[in-house]
Design an enzyme around this catalytic site. Sequence first.
Site, mmCIF file in Angstrom:
data_model
loop_
_atom_site.group_PDB
_atom_site.id
_atom_site.type_symbol
_atom_site.label_atom_id
_atom_site.label_comp_id
_atom_site.label_asym_id
_atom_site.label_seq_id
_atom_site.Cartn_x
_atom_site.Cartn_y
_atom_site.Cartn_z
ATOM 1 N N PRO A 1 0.816 -1.175 0.000
ATOM 2 C CA PRO A 1 0.000 0.000 0.000
ATOM 3 C C PRO A 1 0.869 1.252 0.000
ATOM 4 C CG PRO A 1 -0.310 -1.406 1.981
ATOM 5 C CD PRO A 1 0.453 -2.139 0.956
ATOM 6 N N GLU A 2 0.710 2.037 -0.996
ATOM 7 C CA GLU A 2 1.404 3.314 -1.060
ATOM 8 C C GLU A 2 0.428 4.402 -0.611
ATOM 9 O OE1 GLU A 2 3.382 3.750 -4.852
ATOM 10 O OE2 GLU A 2 3.468 1.591 -5.141
ATOM 11 N N LYS B 1 3.121 6.633 4.367
ATOM 12 C CA LYS B 1 2.369 5.392 4.183
ATOM 13 C C LYS B 1 1.919 4.826 5.521
ATOM 14 C CE LYS B 1 5.396 4.441 0.312
ATOM 15 N NZ LYS B 1 6.641 3.736 -0.033
#
Length: 292
Positions: free
Chosen positions: A2-3, A59
């Site tokens: 997940p960015e 993030k």
Amino acid sequence: MPELPEVETIARQLRGLVVGRTVSGFRADWHKLTDPEPVALVAARLGGRRIDAVRRRGKLVVFDLDGDEALVVSLRMTGKLLFREAGAPDGDRFVRGTIDFADGSALAFSDTRKFGRMILVDRTEIAPERGPERRLAKAPLHASLGMEPLSRGFTVRWLASFLARRARAAVKPLLLDGRGIAGIGNIYAIEALWRARIHPLRAAGSLRADETIRLQEALRWVLRKGIRFGGSSLSDYVDARGERGRMQREFEVYGRAGEPCSRCGGEIRRTVVGGRGTFHCPRCQRAPRRRS
DNA sequence: GGCGATGTTTCCCC
DNA sequence: AGGGGAAACATCGC
């Protein structure tokens, strides 16, 4: 992981689901989840706390608690935060830790590869959105995160000065270093460089003014579009509601080696830069003369 | 079964 | 300073 867009999606969803709830317990069966603190200590400090806010920094998902502390969650490669109402099923088989709420609902942290972490910190330790005043020598990520690319401070002027300071670094690995600009990961770096027509190996200090303007615009455009599409979901990645994002269908170059570039028709190539798989169009992202 | 790949970060070496 | 490589892990696809 997940960015930025994926984490933003998760934080926004969680905001509506857990703000105002009070923690009744915390359990984890993977001892490194709270590293370097023991799980029992985190559980003790978390018990009875109310969640006042949920936000994203880089993030990281940050849960602001009543009092001075915040729970910082690093999803790394495969971490997922899965909310469930009272009585709903447990989540998947990779749940490493669970926060129980007083009303019977819960937030599970699932993480296939066990890289993710949940740590409790003093809120003041989290770097402000422009980054810390001075460069910290050996600080944890949450304290050393740099500029938020979607904040007002991320201007062309700021980016130009940042690129000048790090003139000798290759631009793509530089974008991936969260201590400079926070939240950009492999995919969005690749997509933004394609949009800006900049080769991933260009030296940061070699970007002309027009290229710097394009890069600033491209980063913001790609990240905002990612958020608008609910993030991207590769393999089985899901958001806090267990749903998949739609951004993966929008990628122009990531994962498209051998396909024609939608802009110029050139053949998209996969290379490795700084140890990470990288995609670019050799025709509209011209390679630098030579780098060592 | 083996090999290589995976969206992250950190650490060690040169 | 910054690049390369490996490691922290587990799974999936070929």
